[in-house]
Design a protein around this motif. Structure first.
Motif, PDB file in Angstrom:
ATOM      1  N   GLU A  52       0.786  -0.903   0.104  1.00 62.65           N
ATOM      2  CA  GLU A  52       0.103   0.193  -0.160  1.00 62.65           C
ATOM      3  C   GLU A  52       0.724   1.120  -0.137  1.00 62.65           C
ATOM      4  O   GLU A  52       1.659   1.383   0.480  1.00 62.65           O
ATOM      5  CB  GLU A  52      -0.712   0.077   1.340  1.00 62.65           C
ATOM      6  N   ASP A  53       0.468   2.150  -0.689  1.00 61.42           N
ATOM      7  CA  ASP A  53       1.453   3.414  -1.203  1.00 61.42           C
ATOM      8  C   ASP A  53       2.554   2.956  -1.343  1.00 61.42           C
ATOM      9  O   ASP A  53       3.950   3.788  -0.215  1.00 61.42           O
ATOM     10  CB  ASP A  53       1.032   4.327   0.378  1.00 61.42           C
ATOM     11  N   GLY A  54       3.394   1.950  -1.634  1.00 57.66           N
ATOM     12  CA  GLY A  54       4.658   1.790  -1.376  1.00 57.66           C
ATOM     13  C   GLY A  54       5.034   1.095  -0.784  1.00 57.66           C
ATOM     14  O   GLY A  54       6.650   1.382  -0.869  1.00 57.66           O
ATOM     15  N   HIS A  55       5.234   0.674   0.780  1.00 55.39           N
ATOM     16  CA  HIS A  55       5.141   0.280   1.636  1.00 55.39           C
ATOM     17  C   HIS A  55       4.398  -1.534   1.643  1.00 55.39           C
ATOM     18  O   HIS A  55       3.198  -1.584   1.394  1.00 55.39           O
ATOM     19  CB  HIS A  55       5.215   0.846   3.109  1.00 55.39           C
ATOM     20  N   ILE A  56       5.608  -2.190   2.077  1.00 52.13           N
ATOM     21  CA  ILE A  56       4.715  -3.609   1.785  1.00 52.13           C
ATOM     22  C   ILE A  56       5.266  -3.816   2.954  1.00 52.13           C
ATOM     23  O   ILE A  56       5.488  -3.898   4.546  1.00 52.13           O
ATOM     24  CB  ILE A  56       5.896  -4.380   1.321  1.00 52.13           C
ATOM     25  N   TYR A  57       3.684  -5.043   3.422  1.00 52.08           N
ATOM     26  CA  TYR A  57       3.269  -5.245   5.710  1.00 52.08           C
ATOM     27  C   TYR A  57       3.091  -7.044   4.934  1.00 52.08           C
ATOM     28  O   TYR A  57       2.748  -7.345   4.549  1.00 52.08           O
ATOM     29  CB  TYR A  57       2.401  -4.521   5.845  1.00 52.08           C
ATOM     30  N   GLU A  58       3.842  -7.345   6.234  1.00 51.58           N
ATOM     31  CA  GLU A  58       3.348  -8.511   6.566  1.00 51.58           C
ATOM     32  C   GLU A  58       2.304  -8.717   7.723  1.00 51.58           C
ATOM     33  O   GLU A  58       2.343  -7.467   8.688  1.00 51.58           O
ATOM     34  CB  GLU A  58       4.707  -9.546   7.079  1.00 51.58           C
ATOM     35  N   ILE A  59       1.942 -10.014   7.636  1.00 53.05           N
ATOM     36  CA  ILE A  59       0.786 -10.118   8.356  1.00 53.05           C
ATOM     37  C   ILE A  59       0.862 -11.087   9.259  1.00 53.05           C
ATOM     38  O   ILE A  59       0.901 -12.247   8.250  1.00 53.05           O
ATOM     39  CB  ILE A  59      -0.855  -9.563   8.256  1.00 53.05           C
TER      40      ILE A  59
END
Ligand code: SAM
Length: 227
Positions: free
Chosen positions: A145-152
């Motif tokens: 999202e918006d150039g950021h990558i997130y792990e859950i």
């Protein structure tokens, strides 16, 4: 109007769960869950007064006072026995901070059936803590999202201790099973960054050749993982 990141966290919350959202800031996550009819009870924990007041405001704005209880408290101290919390969400902070919140609140984890964790960095360290504390990773997600990558990471207590290899701790056992485009993007970006760092180190000649070889070797492992 939940972000993609928090929408994905919300999707992993069981129906009718009793949720503690720790580091809730605006309480957007529990508010969306209640407004969607997915849950009826949540605690929104915040350790800083400003974000705590954001939560209070959001709860009032949607008349959710009966459903979401804001608490100004450090980590899992926001949870009381009477809350009967079965699901904890902790999103938008570093893995090491999430680890310290879990470690300092161990007594509050009894009875909690599911942890839904979204570290911004330090995922490996968080998986290590989960493994060391007899949690099993149930599923994982990776979103951009918006150039950021997130792990859950979703974890549940397990009777038998679960073992993960260092490789699985680093990349995520479920993310490795389904190497999607976001996973590949994340580690490609990592490789680019690290290669720059290694080249700078080499030019500055401040780092032993052996150390550089070690870093390069690790990069080969990463390249292998996304191959
Ligand atoms: N969870 C929301 C999200 O994912 O969008 C907000 C994330 S915000 C970047 C991190 C929040 O965690 C901040 O509001 C901060 O005050 C709070 N926080 C940091 N350490 C905490 C702790 N030990 N206990 C409770 N809240 C904490």
């Amino acid at each position: 109007h939940l972000s993609v990141r928090l929408t994905n966290v919300a999707s992993l919350v069981p129906i009718n769960a009793r949720v503690a959202d720790i580091g809730s800031d605006h309480a957007y996550l529990p508010a969306a869950l209640v407004l969607d009819g997915k849950i009826k009870y949540a605690v929104a924990g915040e350790v800083v007064r400003g974000p705590y007041e954001n939560a209070v405001r959001e709860i009032h704005a949607h008349h959710l006072e009966d459903n979401i209880i804001p608490r100004l408290a450090d980590g899992l101290a926001a949870i009381t026995a009477g809350d009967k919390i079965d699901t904890i969400t902790i999103a938008g902070m570093g893995g090491s901070l999430i680890v310290s919140i879990l470690e300092n609140g161990k007594d509050k984890l009894k009875g909690v059936k599911r942890l839904i964790l979204q570290p911004n960095v330090g995922e490996s360290q968080l998986r290590q803590w989960l493994m060391d504390n007899r949690y099993q990773i149930m599923t994982e997600k990776i979103v951009e999202e918006d150039g950021h990558i997130y792990e859950i990471i979703v974890a549940e207590p397990s009777v038998v201790p679960f073992r993960y290899s260092q490789y699985e701790l680093d990349f995520g056992p479920f993310l490795l099973e389904n190497k999607g485009p976001v996973f590949t993007q994340k580690w490609n970006e990592y490789i680019c960054r690290e290669e720059k760092v290694i080249n700078q180190m080499k030019q500055a000649q401040k780092i032993p050749v052996k150390k550089i070889a070690q870093l390069r070797k690790h990069l080969e492992v990463v390249k292998e993982a996304i191959a």
